[in-house]
Scaffold this motif. Sequence first.
Motif, PDB file in Angstrom:
ATOM      1  N   LEU A  29      37.658  81.885 -59.963  1.00 35.65           N
ATOM      2  CA  LEU A  29      38.587  82.637 -60.647  1.00 35.65           C
ATOM      3  C   LEU A  29      39.789  83.204 -60.051  1.00 35.65           C
ATOM      4  CD1 LEU A  29      36.254  84.652 -63.444  1.00 35.65           C
ATOM      5  CD2 LEU A  29      37.632  82.329 -63.696  1.00 35.65           C
ATOM      6  N   ALA A  30      39.536  83.034 -58.618  1.00 30.52           N
ATOM      7  CA  ALA A  30      40.648  83.602 -57.693  1.00 30.52           C
ATOM      8  C   ALA A  30      40.886  85.025 -57.998  1.00 30.52           C
ATOM      9  CB  ALA A  30      42.213  82.967 -57.906  1.00 30.52           C
ATOM     10  N   LEU A  31      39.957  86.103 -57.943  1.00 32.79           N
ATOM     11  CA  LEU A  31      40.252  87.371 -58.032  1.00 32.79           C
ATOM     12  C   LEU A  31      40.737  87.965 -57.008  1.00 32.79           C
ATOM     13  CD1 LEU A  31      36.676  88.610 -59.692  1.00 32.79           C
ATOM     14  CD2 LEU A  31      38.875  87.872 -60.708  1.00 32.79           C
ATOM     15  N   PRO A  32      41.612  89.095 -56.981  1.00 34.23           N
ATOM     16  CA  PRO A  32      42.450  89.402 -55.869  1.00 34.23           C
ATOM     17  C   PRO A  32      41.512  89.795 -54.621  1.00 34.23           C
ATOM     18  CG  PRO A  32      43.035  90.413 -57.960  1.00 34.23           C
ATOM     19  CD  PRO A  32      41.968  89.642 -58.393  1.00 34.23           C
ATOM     20  N   ILE A  33      40.553  90.537 -54.902  1.00 32.51           N
ATOM     21  CA  ILE A  33      39.675  91.058 -53.849  1.00 32.51           C
ATOM     22  C   ILE A  33      38.180  90.370 -54.277  1.00 32.51           C
ATOM     23  CG2 ILE A  33      38.724  92.730 -52.337  1.00 32.51           C
ATOM     24  CD1 ILE A  33      40.704  94.620 -53.560  1.00 32.51           C
ATOM     25  N   PRO A  34      37.736  89.394 -53.643  1.00 31.41           N
ATOM     26  CA  PRO A  34      36.818  88.463 -54.239  1.00 31.41           C
ATOM     27  C   PRO A  34      35.338  89.130 -53.846  1.00 31.41           C
ATOM     28  CG  PRO A  34      37.963  87.121 -52.731  1.00 31.41           C
ATOM     29  CD  PRO A  34      38.567  88.413 -53.005  1.00 31.41           C
ATOM     30  N   VAL A  35      35.477  89.815 -52.921  1.00 33.34           N
ATOM     31  CA  VAL A  35      34.099  90.307 -52.224  1.00 33.34           C
ATOM     32  C   VAL A  35      33.572  91.662 -53.261  1.00 33.34           C
ATOM     33  CG1 VAL A  35      34.555  89.673 -49.855  1.00 33.34           C
ATOM     34  CG2 VAL A  35      35.215  91.925 -50.752  1.00 33.34           C
ATOM     35  N   VAL A  36      34.586  92.236 -54.079  1.00 32.06           N
ATOM     36  CA  VAL A  36      34.047  93.409 -54.550  1.00 32.06           C
ATOM     37  C   VAL A  36      32.810  93.211 -55.615  1.00 32.06           C
ATOM     38  CG1 VAL A  36      34.969  94.933 -56.553  1.00 32.06           C
ATOM     39  CG2 VAL A  36      36.509  94.602 -54.605  1.00 32.06           C
ATOM     40  N   ALA A  37      32.957  92.059 -56.309  1.00 33.29           N
ATOM     41  CA  ALA A  37      32.002  91.784 -57.460  1.00 33.29           C
ATOM     42  C   ALA A  37      30.469  91.544 -56.613  1.00 33.29           C
ATOM     43  CB  ALA A  37      32.163  90.627 -58.216  1.00 33.29           C
ATOM     44  N   PRO A  38      30.432  90.830 -55.735  1.00 36.08           N
ATOM     45  CA  PRO A  38      29.193  90.477 -54.945  1.00 36.08           C
ATOM     46  C   PRO A  38      28.524  91.743 -54.321  1.00 36.08           C
ATOM     47  CG  PRO A  38      30.983  89.227 -53.799  1.00 36.08           C
ATOM     48  CD  PRO A  38      31.351  89.648 -55.210  1.00 36.08           C
ATOM     49  N   VAL A  39      29.489  92.609 -53.745  1.00 35.87           N
ATOM     50  CA  VAL A  39      29.180  93.735 -52.948  1.00 35.87           C
ATOM     51  C   VAL A  39      28.429  94.834 -54.187  1.00 35.87           C
ATOM     52  CG1 VAL A  39      29.999  95.973 -51.909  1.00 35.87           C
ATOM     53  CG2 VAL A  39      30.569  93.617 -51.146  1.00 35.87           C
ATOM     54  N   PHE A  40      28.937  94.832 -55.260  1.00 37.72           N
ATOM     55  CA  PHE A  40      28.710  95.838 -56.338  1.00 37.72           C
ATOM     56  C   PHE A  40      27.295  95.171 -56.734  1.00 37.72           C
ATOM     57  CE2 PHE A  40      32.861  97.710 -57.189  1.00 37.72           C
ATOM     58  CZ  PHE A  40      32.566  98.923 -56.544  1.00 37.72           C
ATOM     59  N   ALA A  41      27.086  93.914 -56.975  1.00 39.80           N
ATOM     60  CA  ALA A  41      25.887  93.219 -57.503  1.00 39.80           C
ATOM     61  C   ALA A  41      24.836  93.446 -56.660  1.00 39.80           C
ATOM     62  CB  ALA A  41      26.216  91.589 -57.471  1.00 39.80           C
ATOM     63  N   VAL A  42      25.276  93.531 -55.104  1.00 43.53           N
ATOM     64  CA  VAL A  42      23.973  93.831 -54.269  1.00 43.53           C
ATOM     65  C   VAL A  42      23.578  95.264 -54.410  1.00 43.53           C
ATOM     66  CG1 VAL A  42      23.545  94.116 -51.832  1.00 43.53           C
ATOM     67  CG2 VAL A  42      24.707  92.219 -52.560  1.00 43.53           C
ATOM     68  N   PHE A  43      24.482  95.950 -54.637  1.00 43.44           N
ATOM     69  CA  PHE A  43      23.949  97.383 -54.831  1.00 43.44           C
ATOM     70  C   PHE A  43      23.268  97.668 -56.130  1.00 43.44           C
ATOM     71  CE2 PHE A  43      27.661  98.848 -51.889  1.00 43.44           C
ATOM     72  CZ  PHE A  43      26.735  99.138 -50.745  1.00 43.44           C
ATOM     73  N   LEU A  44      23.760  97.100 -57.261  1.00 41.35           N
ATOM     74  CA  LEU A  44      23.375  97.232 -58.470  1.00 41.35           C
ATOM     75  C   LEU A  44      21.719  96.562 -58.507  1.00 41.35           C
ATOM     76  CD1 LEU A  44      23.564  98.109 -61.497  1.00 41.35           C
ATOM     77  CD2 LEU A  44      24.697  95.908 -61.972  1.00 41.35           C
ATOM     78  N   LEU A  45      21.691  95.428 -58.173  1.00 39.28           N
ATOM     79  CA  LEU A  45      20.358  94.678 -58.410  1.00 39.28           C
ATOM     80  C   LEU A  45      19.585  95.147 -57.423  1.00 39.28           C
ATOM     81  CD1 LEU A  45      21.985  91.012 -58.489  1.00 39.28           C
ATOM     82  CD2 LEU A  45      20.708  92.436 -60.360  1.00 39.28           C
ATOM     83  N   ALA A  46      19.854  95.694 -56.114  1.00 39.21           N
ATOM     84  CA  ALA A  46      18.814  96.352 -55.091  1.00 39.21           C
ATOM     85  C   ALA A  46      18.347  97.694 -55.535  1.00 39.21           C
ATOM     86  CB  ALA A  46      19.304  96.189 -53.677  1.00 39.21           C
ATOM     87  N   THR A  47      18.951  98.272 -56.306  1.00 38.67           N
ATOM     88  CA  THR A  47      18.629  99.775 -56.438  1.00 38.67           C
ATOM     89  C   THR A  47      18.171  99.877 -58.085  1.00 38.67           C
ATOM     90  OG1 THR A  47      20.972 100.411 -57.033  1.00 38.67           O
ATOM     91  CG2 THR A  47      20.465 100.820 -55.047  1.00 38.67           C
ATOM     92  N   ILE A 289      28.730  89.781 -46.402  1.00 42.11           N
ATOM     93  CA  ILE A 289      29.603  89.329 -47.466  1.00 42.11           C
ATOM     94  C   ILE A 289      31.014  89.933 -47.457  1.00 42.11           C
ATOM     95  CG2 ILE A 289      29.976  89.568 -50.103  1.00 42.11           C
ATOM     96  CD1 ILE A 289      27.001  90.463 -50.496  1.00 42.11           C
ATOM     97  N   ILE A 290      31.041  91.261 -46.808  1.00 41.97           N
ATOM     98  CA  ILE A 290      32.638  91.519 -46.404  1.00 41.97           C
ATOM     99  C   ILE A 290      33.322  90.812 -45.657  1.00 41.97           C
ATOM    100  CG2 ILE A 290      34.280  93.588 -45.687  1.00 41.97           C
ATOM    101  CD1 ILE A 290      31.916  95.362 -46.972  1.00 41.97           C
ATOM    102  N   LEU A 291      32.734  90.573 -44.479  1.00 43.94           N
ATOM    103  CA  LEU A 291      33.368  89.710 -43.362  1.00 43.94           C
ATOM    104  C   LEU A 291      33.429  88.267 -43.763  1.00 43.94           C
ATOM    105  CD1 LEU A 291      31.372  91.085 -40.513  1.00 43.94           C
ATOM    106  CD2 LEU A 291      33.719  91.475 -40.781  1.00 43.94           C
ATOM    107  N   LEU A 292      32.689  87.681 -44.302  1.00 44.47           N
ATOM    108  CA  LEU A 292      32.603  86.297 -44.825  1.00 44.47           C
ATOM    109  C   LEU A 292      33.654  86.077 -45.957  1.00 44.47           C
ATOM    110  CD1 LEU A 292      31.265  83.432 -44.819  1.00 44.47           C
ATOM    111  CD2 LEU A 292      30.091  84.132 -46.716  1.00 44.47           C
ATOM    112  N   GLY A 293      33.597  86.868 -46.806  1.00 48.30           N
ATOM    113  CA  GLY A 293      34.837  86.712 -47.867  1.00 48.30           C
ATOM    114  C   GLY A 293      36.217  86.822 -47.297  1.00 48.30           C
ATOM    115  N   GLN A 294      36.309  87.883 -46.528  1.00 44.27           N
ATOM    116  CA  GLN A 294      37.763  87.969 -45.701  1.00 44.27           C
ATOM    117  C   GLN A 294      37.934  86.850 -44.991  1.00 44.27           C
ATOM    118  OE1 GLN A 294      39.301  90.536 -46.973  1.00 44.27           O
ATOM    119  NE2 GLN A 294      41.349  89.627 -45.791  1.00 44.27           N
ATOM    120  N   SER A 295      37.176  86.029 -44.291  1.00 45.44           N
ATOM    121  CA  SER A 295      37.263  84.902 -43.303  1.00 45.44           C
ATOM    122  C   SER A 295      37.680  83.743 -44.512  1.00 45.44           C
ATOM    123  CB  SER A 295      35.986  84.554 -42.858  1.00 45.44           C
ATOM    124  OG  SER A 295      35.717  85.582 -41.583  1.00 45.44           O
ATOM    125  N   VAL A 296      36.941  83.692 -45.371  1.00 46.55           N
ATOM    126  CA  VAL A 296      37.523  82.570 -46.414  1.00 46.55           C
ATOM    127  C   VAL A 296      38.978  82.762 -46.894  1.00 46.55           C
ATOM    128  CG1 VAL A 296      36.892  81.437 -48.702  1.00 46.55           C
ATOM    129  CG2 VAL A 296      34.846  82.139 -46.952  1.00 46.55           C
TER     130      VAL A 296
END
Length: 345
Positions: A29-47, A289-296
Motif C-alpha cells: 500500500l506504500a504507507l509513509p512509514i511501512p515499519v510502523v504496522a509490523p512493529v506494533f503487530a509484534v508488540f500487540l501479538l507478543a503481549t 524490522i526497523i533496520l530492514l524496512g528502512q533499507s528497503v
Amino acid sequence: MQIELQRLDRRALRVAIGTALCLAISFALALPIPVVAPVFAVFLLATQNRPLSFKASLVVALVVALTTSTGLLLVPVLRYYPAAGVLLIGLALFLAFRYGLRGGNSLVATFLVAGLTMITAAGTADFQLAATVVGALVKGLLLAVTMSGLTHWLLPEPLSARPEPAVRIVPGDQASRIALRAALVVMPAWLLAMSDPGGYMPIIMKSVSLGRQSCGTTARGAARELLGTTLLGGLLAIVFWFSLRFFVHLWMLFLWMLLFGLLIGRKLYGISPTRYSPGFWLNSFVTMIILLGQSVQDNAAGKDVYKAFAVRMALFVGVALYACLMLQIFERRWTRPRTSALSRR
C-alpha cells in the motif's frame, strides 16, 4: 505437555503470520512509514494472547485521538517556546511510561511515547510532514489491530488455555524512578531527530523500543539486553537483506519475514529454549524490522543502502550505549543512599 507445546506453537505462528502480513501489506500500500504496522503487530501479538475486546478497542481509539491531537498542539509550543516544549514532552513521556508501569496497557503506553515523539519531531520541521506521520501511525495501528484479530481468528487460543497473568504493578516510587530513566533514554534521540525528522525517524522508533525495554532491565544486565538486542537485530537484518536479494519480490519479503518470525517466535516462547529472556528476542525482532524496512525504502529511493545501513547501525549502537549509561547512573544513584544507610546501622 503436548497441549502446552501446541498452545505455544500457535502463539509463535500468530506473531510470525501477523508481522509478515503487516510488513507485506504496508509496502504493497506504500504507507509513509511501512515499519510502523509490523512493529506494533509484534508488540500487540507478543503481549496479548487474546484479540482486543470492544472496550480495549475503544481505549486504543481514544489514545490515537489523544496522541495525535496533543502532538499537533505541541508543535507550535516547540517552535516558539522550545524550552517549555521540551519540558512538556519530557513530562508527557514520563507520565506515559509511568502509566505502563503502574498496571496500564503496555501497548497504549508504547503508542503514546512513539506518537508524541514522532509527531512533534516531524512537526517542528514541516507541519505537512507531521500530518503524514499522523496518518502513518493511525494506518499502521489499525492494520496491526486488524491483522491481530485475523490471526487470532485463524489460530484461536485453546479453550483449555490458562488466563493471562495479572499485570505486574510497580510500586509508586520505583515506578517514578524507572519512568524518569526511560524518558531520559528516549529524549536525546528525539532531540536529534528534530534536526532531520525524515532521516532520523528510525532512531526515534529504536529509542522508544529501548525505553520500553529499559523498564524491565537492571543495570547488571543492561549491556546484554540493550546492546545485545541491537547487535543481534542488526545481524538478523543483514542476513534477511542478503537472503532477499536472491529473488526480490513482495511475496518473498512476506515469506522471509514469516520464516524469521517463526524462528524468533520459537525462542520468544521457549519452544527452542535459550538462556536469553523473551524480551531479548522480542526487541531483537523489532530492531531487525526497523533496520530492514528502512533499507528497503533506501533501495527504492536509489540511495546507497550499505552506507545508510552502516550510519544507521552506528546510531543505533550509540543510542543503546547511552541507554546502558543511563541505567548505570540511576542504579548507582539509587543504591548509594541505601548502602550508606545500612552501613550506619
